[in-house]
Enzyme design. Structure first.
Site, mmCIF file in Angstrom:
data_model
loop_
_atom_site.group_PDB
_atom_site.id
_atom_site.type_symbol
_atom_site.label_atom_id
_atom_site.label_comp_id
_atom_site.label_asym_id
_atom_site.label_seq_id
_atom_site.Cartn_x
_atom_site.Cartn_y
_atom_site.Cartn_z
ATOM 1 N N THR A 71 21.909 19.235 0.612
ATOM 2 C CA THR A 71 21.317 17.990 1.190
ATOM 3 C C THR A 71 22.712 17.169 1.563
ATOM 4 O O THR A 71 23.596 17.767 1.760
ATOM 5 C CB THR A 71 20.554 17.607 0.128
ATOM 6 O OG1 THR A 71 19.872 16.342 0.814
ATOM 7 C CG2 THR A 71 21.279 17.121 -1.170
ATOM 8 N N LYS A 75 24.418 18.934 5.685
ATOM 9 C CA LYS A 75 23.539 19.613 6.308
ATOM 10 C C LYS A 75 24.226 19.935 7.609
ATOM 11 O O LYS A 75 23.575 20.996 8.210
ATOM 12 C CB LYS A 75 22.112 18.974 6.446
ATOM 13 C CG LYS A 75 21.255 18.744 5.111
ATOM 14 C CD LYS A 75 20.215 17.986 5.132
ATOM 15 C CE LYS A 75 19.425 17.745 4.015
ATOM 16 N NZ LYS A 75 18.253 16.813 4.208
ATOM 17 N N ASP A 112 13.738 21.033 6.131
ATOM 18 C CA ASP A 112 13.488 19.520 5.718
ATOM 19 C C ASP A 112 12.069 18.913 6.705
ATOM 20 O O ASP A 112 11.441 18.269 6.172
ATOM 21 C CB ASP A 112 14.532 18.828 6.179
ATOM 22 C CG ASP A 112 15.493 18.515 4.852
ATOM 23 O OD1 ASP A 112 15.067 18.793 3.668
ATOM 24 O OD2 ASP A 112 16.730 18.311 4.936
ATOM 25 N N ARG A 165 25.143 9.273 18.359
ATOM 26 C CA ARG A 165 24.789 10.353 17.599
ATOM 27 C C ARG A 165 23.238 10.467 17.846
ATOM 28 O O ARG A 165 22.716 11.256 18.009
ATOM 29 C CB ARG A 165 25.071 10.050 16.093
ATOM 30 C CG ARG A 165 26.410 10.436 15.610
ATOM 31 C CD ARG A 165 26.523 10.020 14.035
ATOM 32 N NE ARG A 165 25.541 10.688 13.193
ATOM 33 C CZ ARG A 165 25.479 11.862 12.590
ATOM 34 N NH1 ARG A 165 26.669 12.557 12.860
ATOM 35 N NH2 ARG A 165 24.684 12.341 11.853
#
Length: 265
Positions: A71, A75, A112, A165
């Site tokens: 986590t 990741k 996830d 991003r």
């Protein structure tokens, strides 16, 4: 259930994180290990980002370690350390579980997003046809956005402090899911059916709120990926405004069985 004896034949699994004290995965996975009668244990690994490559290289030499989970903040960094990727990991550019394959190679996949959607559905929330606002564009956000698109969400708005991003994530998902993802703006926050915090803001008591809560209204569902604290400051603010809240723990409960199966526990 009595705990299995740890001896020389035991297998070791774990979760790599930084910080790690808030992690609930070992508790959930050890429960599955006990229920299935496996000779194994699942433990936390506290590893700083700049030590990930060294740590994972060491795990390859640990022959009774069949795999591990990850986590924040690992990741995305783990991608370069995997020898092959599963289908959802390829779409999202994010990995939260890695298993050892033939010849000692690492295979990475992410659950996830699939776990988040499963957690929503377990609480009677169906994302099909919904307008979604996601704050964040890291590993969790990527996986959740992809899974929501796969589940039929009508529109997914992605907002992030770093616009490049967010754009990278939007372009990646639109290539796979026919243009349903857009750059999130203030109006999207106010008009979304489901609002999701997929950042790490809320882990610590003094963290700022991840979004402008004054835009929230009682018709909305506000969801978290953070599992500890169980009810973050964002969720408290949302509940005070009459919103239905959805805790981060549901993402874990939605995916632990699938992760256990992937790791062949």
């Amino acid at each position: 259930m009595s705990a299995n004896l740890i001896d020389g034949s035991s297998k070791v699994y774990g979760i790599i994180a930084d910080p790690v004290a808030q992690i609930r995965t070992p508790e959930a996975m050890n429960k599955i290990i006990a229920e299935r009668g496996r000779q194994a244990v699942f433990v936390p690994f506290h590893v700083h980002a700049d030590n990930l490559r060294t740590f994972v290289a060491g795990l390859k030499a640990w022959l009774n370690l069949p795999g591990f989970t990850l986590t924040v903040p690992h990741k995305e960094a783990i991608l370069a350390l995997c020898d092959r990727l599963g289908p959802m990991a390829k779409i999202t550019g994010s990995v939260n579980v890695v298993r050892r394959r033939a010849g000692g190679t690492w295979e990475g996949e992410t659950y996830d997003g699939l776990g988040f959607v499963a957690g929503m559905k377990s609480q009677g929330i169906d994302p099909a046809g919904a307008k979604i606002y996601i704050q964040g564009s890291g590993g969790a956000a990527k996986a959740i956005a992809a899974a929501l698109a796969e589940a039929g969400a009508a529109r997914i708005s992605v907002a992030n402090r770093s616009q490049p991003r967010a754009v990278t994530l939007i372009n990646r998902l639109n290539a796979a899911y026919s243009g349903r993802c857009v750059s999130g703006i203030a109006a999207d926050l106010a008009t979304a059916d489901v609002v999701i915090n997929a950042t790490s803001l809320g882990l610590h008591e003094k963290d700022p709120l991840p979004m402008d809560v004054s835009a929230l209204s009682s018709r909305q569902i506000v969801a978290e990926v953070i599992m500890q604290p169980h009810t973050t400051a964002l969720l408290r603010e949302a509940r005070a405004r009459g919103c239905r809240i959805h805790q981060g723990i549901h993402m874990l409960t939605g995916q632990v069985v699938e992760i256990a199966n992937f790791l062949e526990i």
